[in-house]
Design an enzyme around this catalytic site. Sequence first.
Site, PDB file in Angstrom:
ATOM      1  N   LYS A   1       0.823  -1.213   0.000  1.00  0.00           N
ATOM      2  CA  LYS A   1       0.000   0.000   0.000  1.00  0.00           C
ATOM      3  C   LYS A   1       0.853   1.258   0.000  1.00  0.00           C
ATOM      4  O   LYS A   1       0.582   2.228   0.724  1.00  0.00           O
ATOM      5  CB  LYS A   1      -0.981  -0.020   1.167  1.00  0.00           C
ATOM      6  CG  LYS A   1      -1.927  -1.224   1.118  1.00  0.00           C
ATOM      7  CD  LYS A   1      -2.905  -1.231   2.269  1.00  0.00           C
ATOM      8  CE  LYS A   1      -3.864  -2.416   2.190  1.00  0.00           C
ATOM      9  NZ  LYS A   1      -3.215  -3.716   2.439  1.00  0.00           N
ATOM     10  N   ARG A   2       1.860   1.278  -0.836  1.00  0.00           N
ATOM     11  CA  ARG A   2       2.769   2.412  -0.896  1.00  0.00           C
ATOM     12  C   ARG A   2       2.116   3.600  -1.589  1.00  0.00           C
ATOM     13  O   ARG A   2       1.266   3.454  -2.449  1.00  0.00           O
ATOM     14  CB  ARG A   2       4.056   2.023  -1.636  1.00  0.00           C
ATOM     15  CG  ARG A   2       4.929   1.035  -0.886  1.00  0.00           C
ATOM     16  CD  ARG A   2       5.371   1.632   0.451  1.00  0.00           C
ATOM     17  NE  ARG A   2       6.387   0.836   1.107  1.00  0.00           N
ATOM     18  CZ  ARG A   2       6.209   0.131   2.211  1.00  0.00           C
ATOM     19  NH1 ARG A   2       5.026   0.087   2.767  1.00  0.00           N
ATOM     20  NH2 ARG A   2       7.198  -0.535   2.773  1.00  0.00           N
TER      21      ARG A   2
END
Length: 304
Positions: free
Chosen positions: A100-101
Amino acid sequence: MVDTLIEKIIALQNPTCVGLDTSFEYLPDEMRSGVQTFEEAANRITEFNKNIINKVSDVVPAVKVQIAYYEMYGEYGLKSFKDTLVYAKQKGLTVIADCKRNDIGSTASCYAKAFLGETQLNGKKLKSFPADMLTVNGYLGSDGILPFIDEIKACGKSIFVLVKTSNPSSGELQNLKLESGECVYERMGRLVEEWGRDTVGKYGYSEVGAVVGATHPEEAENLRDKLKNTFFLIPGYGAQGGSAAMLKVCFDKRGLGGIVNNSRGIICAYKKPEYSNKTYAEAARAASIAMQKDLSSAIGKMGK
């Protein structure tokens, strides 16, 4: 990469993704006994993951490896994360790095290189955490996504953008109405469709996918209707309360369009009474097969 994943799903008739969200606490007692350091814990986690991969690699098309479960064991945990990615790829699985960058500009580009591309060192190209697909957070807007799109185009990879997440409180923000009449999650879905429009493959799905939770079937059905070219990563099945009947709406008339993640329901299956006579790896395989049958009963033949 999405076409490759779809072909595996069709070949196995199984849209199951095994979530290797492996906490040390999920390991059997005998594997946890005597462990006192992060290094020892990480080594046991890697062993656990590899044994599960060995047992499921011929029945599921993909694994998802959640980095938070590894970061809490420091540098040794990150080594376990990488070793798990590499081993799963060696076994022929599509590998999703669930990280979930998100950031903007050059920082987003660094994240993209770390998980999808390569890092240059004096003219030499090296891979940090070699995944096929990466989860990203699009709620910073296009500035936070375009660097990832550049990388997936250059390297033949894919991303999944958070759109309608499976957690109970997601509606606090994602279901808010905009002046246009759209909900926030609908607008994000429309952006995802736009971001992927020039990467659509032979099955009609782009390399820019969406995370759409099984626990919100009404919103999922709405998104499937609107996002004709967007492939879904579907969390929420099993422990979070999502069922095969609920997530059927995420798939198209061909039985395609998504892959369903199950983490604890598979890697902790050995704790269930029905699998008490099996090892943890055997139980994971049996749970994966049971999930395939459950999903198939709802979705039907895939690739029809």
